[in-house]
Scaffold this motif. Structure first.
Motif, short mmCIF file in Angstrom:
data_model
loop_
_atom_site.label_atom_id
_atom_site.label_comp_id
_atom_site.label_asym_id
_atom_site.label_seq_id
_atom_site.Cartn_x
_atom_site.Cartn_y
_atom_site.Cartn_z
N PHE A 713 0.98 -0.85 0.11
CA PHE A 713 0.12 -0.52 0.19
C PHE A 713 1.05 0.97 0.42
O PHE A 713 2.26 1.34 0.58
N GLN A 714 0.74 2.20 -0.95
CA GLN A 714 1.55 3.71 -0.81
C GLN A 714 0.25 4.84 -0.81
O GLN A 714 -0.47 4.77 -1.15
N TYR A 715 1.37 5.55 0.31
CA TYR A 715 0.69 6.91 0.35
C TYR A 715 1.71 7.92 -0.04
O TYR A 715 2.67 8.21 0.53
N ALA A 716 2.10 8.36 -1.05
CA ALA A 716 2.82 9.67 -1.28
C ALA A 716 2.06 10.96 -0.72
O ALA A 716 1.59 11.32 -0.35
N PHE A 717 3.36 11.74 -0.71
CA PHE A 717 3.02 13.26 0.27
C PHE A 717 4.25 13.64 -0.65
O PHE A 717 5.25 13.14 -0.28
N VAL A 718 4.30 15.28 0.06
CA VAL A 718 5.79 16.42 0.04
C VAL A 718 5.49 17.29 1.41
O VAL A 718 4.46 16.71 1.52
N ILE A 719 6.82 17.13 1.70
CA ILE A 719 6.74 17.99 3.08
C ILE A 719 7.95 19.47 2.78
O ILE A 719 9.24 18.95 2.09
N THR A 720 7.12 20.39 2.13
CA THR A 720 7.89 21.19 1.53
C THR A 720 8.94 21.90 2.23
O THR A 720 9.00 21.61 3.80
N VAL A 721 9.80 22.12 1.80
CA VAL A 721 11.74 23.16 1.74
C VAL A 721 10.65 24.46 3.01
O VAL A 721 9.85 24.77 2.57
N PRO A 722 11.34 24.82 4.38
CA PRO A 722 10.77 25.91 4.17
C PRO A 722 11.83 28.00 3.48
O PRO A 722 12.60 27.15 2.70
N PHE A 723 10.85 28.26 4.09
CA PHE A 723 10.96 29.32 3.18
C PHE A 723 12.49 29.97 3.40
O PHE A 723 12.78 30.22 1.91
N TRP A 724 13.28 29.93 3.87
CA TRP A 724 14.49 30.39 4.25
C TRP A 724 15.49 29.70 4.22
O TRP A 724 16.57 29.92 3.61
N LYS A 725 15.22 28.08 3.35
CA LYS A 725 15.73 27.18 2.62
C LYS A 725 15.56 26.80 1.32
O LYS A 725 16.59 25.77 0.24
N THR A 726 14.70 27.55 0.67
CA THR A 726 14.59 27.76 -0.96
C THR A 726 15.75 28.39 -1.46
O THR A 726 16.59 29.29 -1.19
N TRP A 727 15.88 27.73 -3.12
CA TRP A 727 16.61 28.83 -3.32
C TRP A 727 16.82 30.00 -4.20
O TRP A 727 17.01 30.85 -3.89
N PHE A 728 14.78 29.76 -3.83
CA PHE A 728 14.56 31.01 -4.46
C PHE A 728 14.50 32.53 -3.27
O PHE A 728 15.29 33.20 -3.09
N PHE A 729 14.85 31.46 -1.97
CA PHE A 729 15.06 32.34 -1.23
C PHE A 729 16.22 33.10 -0.70
O PHE A 729 16.24 34.50 -0.40
N TRP A 730 17.40 31.96 -1.37
CA TRP A 730 18.71 33.02 -1.10
C TRP A 730 19.00 33.38 -2.11
O TRP A 730 19.74 34.34 -2.06
N VAL A 731 18.10 33.30 -3.48
CA VAL A 731 18.57 34.12 -4.37
C VAL A 731 18.36 35.64 -4.19
O VAL A 731 18.76 37.01 -4.35
N SER A 732 17.25 34.97 -3.48
CA SER A 732 15.83 36.85 -2.93
C SER A 732 16.40 37.29 -1.57
O SER A 732 16.91 38.74 -2.07
N LEU A 733 17.55 36.37 -1.02
CA LEU A 733 17.89 37.12 0.17
C LEU A 733 19.73 37.91 -0.42
O LEU A 733 19.53 39.42 -0.14
N LEU A 734 20.11 37.48 -1.59
CA LEU A 734 21.52 37.59 -2.06
C LEU A 734 21.23 39.01 -2.56
O LEU A 734 21.84 39.59 -2.73
N SER A 735 20.15 39.05 -3.49
CA SER A 735 19.38 39.60 -3.99
C SER A 735 19.09 41.00 -3.16
O SER A 735 19.89 42.39 -3.11
N VAL A 736 18.64 40.91 -2.75
CA VAL A 736 18.34 41.65 -1.44
C VAL A 736 18.86 42.86 -0.41
O VAL A 736 19.34 43.85 -0.85
N SER A 737 20.26 41.62 -0.08
CA SER A 737 21.25 41.82 0.36
C SER A 737 22.40 42.79 -0.16
O SER A 737 22.58 43.81 0.28
N PHE A 742 24.44 47.64 -2.09
CA PHE A 742 23.96 48.66 -2.74
C PHE A 742 23.49 50.36 -2.64
O PHE A 742 23.83 51.11 -2.38
N LEU A 743 21.89 49.70 -2.00
CA LEU A 743 20.98 51.36 -1.87
C LEU A 743 22.01 51.83 -0.71
O LEU A 743 22.57 52.86 -0.64
N PHE A 744 22.66 50.84 0.63
CA PHE A 744 23.47 51.65 1.11
C PHE A 744 24.54 52.23 0.97
O PHE A 744 24.55 53.54 1.50
#
Length: 955
Positions: A713-737, A742-744
């Motif tokens: 018997f199979q039951y598939a599911f996904v546990i999402t990555v915390p926002f702060w561990k996603t590549w988007f977050f790190w790209v965003s964080l790097l971009s924001v940083s 730059f703005l500073f």
């Protein structure tokens, strides 16, 4: 051989002659979770679960637990007479006077549209070949199609429809119906027609309860006390024992095979009816059936029979392999102390005498009443038995028993003309010519080996010769004790067993050889009680089970290959006695106990070869149920990262041995997630704090008899990555940083620039103010004095001094105008710029032209000054460096800007060289003044092609 002296006893005990066997039944009642003990209809659905209708609601059973539905859950009524599963997997429940309920995916609906009060109870439900549901009511038939209930037939005086109980399809167009007051009806759908084909006028009982159409299209009808068959329009009546007429109310018919029907009796248990002979074997309370009121029977996918009953819940019956003989089957005493085969019969020693069980399974007495403790068949085929006070011997040639000895003995044995009588603390040995004693405590059994004997005792194993007992080398009683059973393999080999170990003892050339096997290797064996060697097989007996072991593989290869045979829990109220196994000539396994004699026939044992169906009965997120719909997406079940503590309730749907089910599971997606766990009986699998990822929970299970369902018997599911561990977050964080840095620095530079600009502006402003002050001082002080000096020298007639004074005054005025153009304040920027251009034109060799619009109203005083200074600085640089012959100044208004252009035809310069890296104070001041004006300055220059400077000032 029948003995004459027993005639009196046979007459006295003739009432005990009966079919002396009790089968194993298991009942499930409210104590096990059933909603009510008064049950009526029963089915097994397409998922293998069993549904039961009761007078307290509906129960759904998976082998271990019940899921109940009542009016509190939306059921139309708690009194349910019929239950049915349609082709869509919906469960239908027919109730008392309240219509029907539909259970689909755990939700209940109650269709309306007809007069349930008139129709009465819904007693039976069927489905037509086109998917139409036919609901049989006491007073009519209703159809359900496309979500609507509609009348098909209503009872009237004309059609005499009433008392409808059950129905079955003869073909797609024909239905046979049993009525409790009008016999048998036949209904055709197209054209719609109903006939009362048989009733009391035709010689049948009007009270009919059940109808069944078998594979040959014969119609069987169960009635009050009788059974009918309709074959090709011919009616055949079957009548049973007249004295059981009132008890043989046939409420249900189940086809076992083409020759047998199982009949459910309200009042007499159930019967196995032979279609060919008309014989009926009744099984009721005398055979251990918990209730004599049986209403419906089904056979599940594993071969178990399920019965509904009055007051005893649902009852499971599997086979007749295990039987019990006790005081409820003809024995005067419940306890059986010993068993032997003698003279073609099985003899049982009880607390009330010895009884024989003949080949027809009838019980009859052999001895006078009184406790018989032990039986033994001698090498001469005589029977020894011991009472509480004496030992007797029966010879086949002598009808009278012979007294052997007086005394209380628990064990008898005879070999080589020696009779051993075992007492509490000594063994009395009788020979033809003498009597002697061997000191020994109470023994359980004795087995010959080579030239001696082995005694099995609770206190250990001992060897005994003709005169004394001794310990066995390697088996000191302090270390090896609590022995329960002993049996010979051959003349030189013996097997013995206690709770912990199985001992293989060999005696050769006066030397003992001991081989042991841990009892826990026989994983399913619990509470070991007895063993028996049967050729190449070894039988081990434990609580509620027998184990058949391949003896050759065990002894030669230390390998365990076994078959397990289980009874229902506590089939015997007490465990079997130590060392009590007996294997008869027909290979029946027998054992004694305080609860009677247990008999097992391996040939009739029905093994469960069906693997279980698998399901998840629930999933918990931490301690709360997981609701799939809350987390279901187009990509399946997606859980947020904090929902990572999951408990899975595994469900193996099996009914034969559900208490012995084992599970194995794994979580694909984890490290080592492809490895199955070790088998466990715990149905709960817990995974705590799963990291983010894609997972598939899988489990398999056996059926309690070692047959595994290998399709997980199979039951598939996904546990999402915390926002702060996603590549988007790190790209965003790097971009924001990066942006922040730059703005500073940008705003820091901006601020620094503004501070510098403010400083420069203030410096320029202070410079202009200082210029104005100095210009005024020069004009008002030095200028006045030079003017007086000029006049005085003129008066004195000193022309040289006069000329010098006049030139000095003019230069002073020029310096004053340069420091602060008075014309700018008096005439405005337009005139001041024109005058400045004309003055440069008149004082240099450069030919100037100008086109200057009137901009006086467009610029503030400060802006006018800065524009003037920019043009002034540009003209000064032109005069000093350009070597130009001609130049032009143009100022014009264009829309919302003022555009000033200053061009010359001089030698030009490299922009990067003169502007980008220029350290000229004049050029820097020019740029700063342009910034103050918020203007755009554009400098274009090429070597030998002149220079053009354009200034665009917003207004």
């Amino acid at each position: 051989m029948k003995r004459l002296f027993l005639t009196f006893f046979l007459l006295c005990f003739c009432s005990l002659v009966s079919t002396a066997q009790r089968y194993q039944f298991k009942k499930y009642k409210t104590e096990e979770g059933l909603v009510n003990n008064e049950t009526f209809a029963i089915i097994q659905d397409s998922n293998n679960k069993i549904w039961v209708s009761t007078t307290g609601g509906i129960s759904c059973f998976n082998g271990k637990t019940f899921k109940n539905y009542t009016t509190e859950d939306g059921l139309a009524s708690n009194i349910v007479f019929s239950i049915f599963e349609d082709s869509k997997g919906r469960i239908w429940a027919g109730t008392l006077d309240n219509g029907v309920s539909i259970i689909e995916n755990g939700k209940i609906t109650n269709p309306k549209g007809v007069d349930f009060d008139f129709l009465g109870s819904a007693t039976y439900i069927l489905e037509g070949s086109d998917g139409t549901i036919y609901i049989i009511f006491v007073k009519g038939i209703v159809t359900y199609k496309n979500g609507k209930l509609e009348y098909l037939l209503k009872g009237t005086e004309e059609n005499q429809i009433s008392g409808f109980q059950s129905a079955d399809w003869h073909d797609d167009n024909t239905l046979y119906i049993a009525s409790s007051n009008r016999g048998i009806f036949k209904m055709s759908l197209n054209p719609l027609k109903i006939e009362n084909i048989y009733n009391e006028k035709d010689g049948i009982n009007n009270i009919c309860y059940s109808v069944f159409v078998d594979g040959k299209k014969d119609v069987w009808v169960g009635a009050y006390g009788e059974l009918y068959k309709i074959s090709n329009g011919k009616l055949t009546k079957y009548k049973f024992k007249q004295e059981d007429f009132d008890e043989n109310r046939v409420y249900g018919i189940l086809e076992e095979n083409e020759n047998e029907l199982f009949l459910s009796f309200e009042g007499n248990g159930f019967g196995i009816f032979n279609k060919q002979t008309g014989d009926l074997e009744v099984i009721n309370e005398a055979q251990g059936l918990p209730s004599k009121y049986i209403y419906r029977m089904i056979k599940d996918t594993e071969g178990n029979y399920w019965m509904t009953s009055y007051g005893e819940g649902i009852i499971r019956f599997r086979d007749m392999a295990f039987k019990i003989y006790d005081d409820t089957q003809g024995l005067p005493s419940k306890s059986v102390n010993a068993i032997v085969e003698w003279d073609g019969e099985l003899l049982m020693a009880t607390n009330d005498g010895v009884f024989a069980l003949d080949e027809h399974k009838k019980i009859r007495p052999i001895t006078k009443s009184g406790a018989i403790k032990n039986l033994f068949v001698t090498p001469n085929d005589n029977l020894l038995y011991t009472t509480e006070t004496a030992v007797f011997e029966h010879a086949k040639s002598n009808p009278r028993p012979r007294l052997i000895d007086e005394g209380d003995y628990n064990l008898l044995f005879e070999k080589q003309n020696k009779t051993f009588l075992f007492g509490t603390d000594k063994i009395k040995v009788l020979t033809k010519d003498s009597i002697y004693f061997i000191k020994s405590r109470r023994a359980i059994t004795i087995v010959p080996i080579a030239d001696r004997y082995i005694l099995g005792k609770i206190g250990g194993l001992f060897q005994m010769n003709d005169r004394k007992t001794d310990t066995i080398p390697g088996l000191h009683p302090n270390l090896h004790n609590d022995f329960r059973s002993l049996d010979a393999i051959n003349a030189n080999e013996v097997l013995a067993g206690n709770e912990k170990k199985l001992y293989h003892i060999t005696l050769q050339n006066e030397h003992f050889k001991i081989q042991t096997f841990e009892m826990n290797r026989f994983a399913s064996l619990k509470q070991f009680r007895a063993l028996k060697v049967d050729g190449k097989n070894l039988w081990l007996a434990g609580r509620d089970m027998l184990l058949k072991v391949d003896l050759e593989l065990l002894l030669q290869k230390d390998s365990i290959v076994s078959k397990k045979y289980t009874t229902v829990s506590h089939f015997l109220e007490n465990d079997i006695d130590f060392n009590s196994l007996l294997i008869t000539e027909d290979k029946t396994i027998l054992a004694t106990s305080l609860s009677g004699m247990l008999a097992f026939d391996e040939k009739t044992y029905l093994p469960n070869s069906q693997p279980p169906k698998l399901d998840l009965s629930g999933i918990l997120l931490f301690s709360e149920p997981l609701v799939d719909s809350l987390y279901k997406t187009g990509n399946g079940i997606v859980l947020p990262h904090q929902k990572n503590y999951l408990s899975f309730s595994m469900e193996a749907i099996t009914f034969t041995n559900p208490e012995n089910v084992h599970y194995k599971y794994r979580m694909k997606g984890l490290r080592d997630g492809n490895e199955w766990t070790q088998p466990t009986k715990d149905p709960i699998a817990v995974f705590s704090y799963l990291p983010p990822g894609d997972y598939t929970f899988e489990f398999i299970a056996d059926n309690g008899d070692g047959v595994w369902q290998n399709h997980p018997f199979q039951y598939a599911f996904v546990i999402t990555v915390p926002f702060w561990k996603t590549w988007f977050f790190w790209v965003s964080l790097l971009s924001v940083s990066s942006l922040s840095v730059f703005l500073f620095y940008y705003f820091k530079n901006k601020a620094e620039q503004k501070r510098n600009e403010a400083y420069t502006h203030n410096l320029i402003k202070a410079q202009e103010e200082e210029r104005t002050r100095v210009a005024r001082e020069l004009h008002d002080s030095v200028g006045q004095k030079l003017m007086l000096l000029t006049k005085k020298t003129k008066t004195n007639g000193n022309q040289e001094m006069e000329f010098l004074a006049a030139n000095t005054l003019e230069e002073l005025r020029a310096i004053s105008r340069g420091l602060h153009p008075a014309t700018l304040e008096r005439l405005g920027p337009t005139a001041a710029i024109r005058n400045m251009v004309d003055e440069v034109d008149s004082n240099t060799n450069i030919f100037f032209t100008h086109e200057i619009d009137d901009i006086d109203a467009l610029l503030s005083r400060e802006a006018s000054l800065h524009l003037y200074r920019i043009i002034q600085e540009t003209l000064n640089n032109m005069v000093k460096h350009a070597e130009a012959k001609a130049a032009s100044v143009t100022i014009e208004k264009k829309g919302h800007t003022i555009e000033a252009t200053i061009a010359d035809n001089g030698k030009g310069f490299e922009i990067s060289e003169k502007v980008m890296i220029s350290t000229s104070l004049g050029m820097k001041t020019l740029m700063e003044r342009a910034k103050i004006l918020h203007s755009k300055i554009d400098i274009k220059s090429q070597i030998n092609k002149g220079t053009t400077i354009t200034l665009i000032i917003p207004i």
